[in-house]
Design an enzyme around this catalytic site. Structure first.
Site, PDB file in Angstrom:
ATOM      1  N   ASP A  32      -4.485   2.412  -4.636  1.00  0.00           N
ATOM      2  CA  ASP A  32      -2.937   2.319  -4.375  1.00  0.00           C
ATOM      3  C   ASP A  32      -2.690   1.031  -3.905  1.00  0.00           C
ATOM      4  O   ASP A  32      -1.546   1.323  -3.037  1.00  0.00           O
ATOM      5  CB  ASP A  32      -2.366   3.621  -3.446  1.00  0.00           C
ATOM      6  CG  ASP A  32      -3.036   3.435  -2.239  1.00  0.00           C
ATOM      7  OD1 ASP A  32      -4.203   2.915  -2.038  1.00  0.00           O
ATOM      8  OD2 ASP A  32      -2.587   4.334  -1.312  1.00  0.00           O
TER       9      ASP A  32
ATOM     10  N   ASP B 261      -1.811   8.978 -11.374  1.00  0.00           N
ATOM     11  CA  ASP B 261      -1.720   7.953 -12.364  1.00  0.00           C
ATOM     12  C   ASP B 261      -0.039   7.745 -12.617  1.00  0.00           C
ATOM     13  O   ASP B 261       0.412   6.788 -12.670  1.00  0.00           O
ATOM     14  CB  ASP B 261      -2.278   8.368 -13.615  1.00  0.00           C
ATOM     15  CG  ASP B 261      -3.902   8.024 -13.421  1.00  0.00           C
ATOM     16  OD1 ASP B 261      -4.336   7.649 -12.357  1.00  0.00           O
ATOM     17  OD2 ASP B 261      -4.580   8.542 -14.151  1.00  0.00           O
TER      18      ASP B 261
ATOM     19  N   ASN C 204      -3.512  12.805  -5.041  1.00  0.00           N
ATOM     20  CA  ASN C 204      -4.485  13.208  -5.770  1.00  0.00           C
ATOM     21  C   ASN C 204      -5.400  14.343  -5.180  1.00  0.00           C
ATOM     22  O   ASN C 204      -5.764  15.184  -6.224  1.00  0.00           O
ATOM     23  CB  ASN C 204      -5.567  11.858  -5.581  1.00  0.00           C
ATOM     24  CG  ASN C 204      -5.104  10.729  -6.570  1.00  0.00           C
ATOM     25  OD1 ASN C 204      -4.481  11.091  -7.675  1.00  0.00           O
ATOM     26  ND2 ASN C 204      -5.400   9.513  -6.089  1.00  0.00           N
TER      27      ASN C 204
ATOM     28  N   HIS D   6      -5.603  13.704 -10.394  1.00  0.00           N
ATOM     29  CA  HIS D   6      -5.479  12.119 -10.619  1.00  0.00           C
ATOM     30  C   HIS D   6      -4.200  12.141 -11.719  1.00  0.00           C
ATOM     31  O   HIS D   6      -3.853  11.092 -11.971  1.00  0.00           O
ATOM     32  CB  HIS D   6      -6.638  11.778 -11.132  1.00  0.00           C
ATOM     33  CG  HIS D   6      -7.691  11.571 -10.210  1.00  0.00           C
ATOM     34  ND1 HIS D   6      -7.872  10.618  -9.046  1.00  0.00           N
ATOM     35  CD2 HIS D   6      -8.827  12.337  -9.886  1.00  0.00           C
ATOM     36  CE1 HIS D   6      -8.838  10.647  -8.405  1.00  0.00           C
ATOM     37  NE2 HIS D   6      -9.292  11.665  -8.444  1.00  0.00           N
TER      38      HIS D   6
ATOM     39  N   ASP E  47       0.922  -1.145   0.036  1.00  0.00           N
ATOM     40  CA  ASP E  47       0.032  -0.075  -0.031  1.00  0.00           C
ATOM     41  C   ASP E  47       0.965   1.195   0.078  1.00  0.00           C
ATOM     42  O   ASP E  47       1.693   1.371   0.688  1.00  0.00           O
ATOM     43  CB  ASP E  47      -0.789   0.076   1.129  1.00  0.00           C
ATOM     44  CG  ASP E  47      -2.103   0.926   1.148  1.00  0.00           C
ATOM     45  OD1 ASP E  47      -2.874   0.854   0.544  1.00  0.00           O
ATOM     46  OD2 ASP E  47      -1.716   2.062   1.838  1.00  0.00           O
TER      47      ASP E  47
ATOM     48  N   ARG F  91      13.212  -5.065  -1.117  1.00  0.00           N
ATOM     49  CA  ARG F  91      13.623  -4.429  -2.287  1.00  0.00           C
ATOM     50  C   ARG F  91      12.714  -3.621  -3.076  1.00  0.00           C
ATOM     51  O   ARG F  91      12.972  -2.836  -3.894  1.00  0.00           O
ATOM     52  CB  ARG F  91      14.062  -5.703  -3.217  1.00  0.00           C
ATOM     53  CG  ARG F  91      15.428  -6.523  -2.828  1.00  0.00           C
ATOM     54  CD  ARG F  91      15.561  -7.693  -3.657  1.00  0.00           C
ATOM     55  NE  ARG F  91      16.997  -8.444  -3.442  1.00  0.00           N
ATOM     56  CZ  ARG F  91      17.329  -9.375  -3.801  1.00  0.00           C
ATOM     57  NH1 ARG F  91      16.592 -10.074  -4.672  1.00  0.00           N
ATOM     58  NH2 ARG F  91      18.380 -10.087  -3.491  1.00  0.00           N
TER      59      ARG F  91
END
Length: 299
Positions: free
Chosen positions: A223, A197, A188, A193, A180, A243
């Site tokens: 997300d 994106d 946003n 947006h 997350d 990683r």
């Protein structure tokens, strides 16, 4: 002359496609053979099945050790395919559009007469192949997130169920990583947006560059992302999670908007359901968030 059904033949054990097509199937006239092949190809929209049917017909022209098909939606091999001394390649073209690349392998040479006969079969395949490609592409699109190209939630659920079933049968392992993004909502809200994106695409790119092609990557929407690990990768799941966090942190758009990632990991336990495994990973994710974000926690 009639084609034998695929279900009547153990294709993986066939030495060649000439070997599985006995005289009783292949002694009739050439025109009738092509008509029957076309009729059989039109009964299926599955690329693998069409390839099997075509390979059987091609094997009647020349004993083949393998047939391979390369398309924009994936690469396919006829069952039992193997390399051989001679190869012949063809482009399957329909109205100036390249549908696929086809490669034949045989221990016998491809004479001009053989190539001409194969080309006749290829023409019979063009329209059924085009239809199968369209259906396959639509099926793939239904399982992909349109923005990032990663698998969607439906694809994840199907893949997780299959991974657990495989683990049960083989006494193997699988693990789920839930990811997350931290501070994403404010991007946003403040920048729109389009900026959001850009970040999501950058995260997907970071995941692709960090993980091998065999790993399964998904975006649930918003997300939220996921990784499904199987086999030996499960033992390195925490290292893979770290990683991913570092790779996302290095992305330009993420740095620009101070977006990081938190990861929760859960390994499948014997008799654990898919829902329970997902819940365990989700709880670990919230622990990572509560611990200060931009970190990994394992259930």
């Amino acid at each position: 002359m009639s084609l034998c059904l695929l279900s009547e033949i153990s294709l993986p054990h066939a030495l060649s496609y000439a070997a599985i097509a006995t005289d009783e199937y292949w002694h009739s006239g050439e025109g009738q053979e092509h008509q029957t092949l076309l009729a059989q190809l039109q009964t299926s929209l599955d690329l693998q099945e069409q390839l099997q049917l075509f390979a059987m017909a091609a094997g009647n022209i020349l004993p083949l050790s393998g047939v391979e098909l390369q398309t924009a939606v994936g690469e396919f091999q006829a069952a039992g395919s193997a390399q051989a001394r001679y190869q012949q390649r063809s482009l399957l073209m329909l109205k100036d559009q390249c549908l696929a690349k086809l490669q034949y392998c045989s221990d016998q040479p491809f004479t001009p007469l053989v190539c001409k006969k194969l080309q006749v079969l290829e023409v019979e395949w063009l329209y059924p192949l085009r239809n199968a490609l369209i259906v396959t592409r639509l099926q793939q699109m239904a399982l992909k997130d349109t923005l990032t190209g990663l698998g969607n939630r439906r694809f994840f659920d199907d893949s997780l169920d299959k991974a657990i079933q495989l683990s049960k049968r083989t006494q193997g392992q699988c693990a789920v990583l839930l990811l997350d993004l931290d501070n994403f909502k404010q991007v946003n809200d403040r920048f729109g947006h389009t900026a959001g994106d850009d970040i999501l695409i950058a995260v997907a790119s970071a995941m692709h560059s960090t993980l091998r092609a065999t790993d399964s990557l998904f975006r649930f929407g918003g997300d939220e992302f996921a990784v499904l690990l199987t086999g030996d990768d499960v033992t390195s799941s925490e290292l893979i999670g770290r990683r991913l966090v570092k790779a996302i942190l290095r992305q330009h758009f993420c740095q620009q908007h101070q977006v990081t990632a938190s990861v929760g990991i859960a390994r499948w336990q014997t008799n654990q359901s898919a829902s329970d495994l997902f819940t365990a990973a989700d709880k670990a994710l919230y622990q990572a968030k509560d611990a200060g974000k931009n970190r990994v926690r394992q259930a």
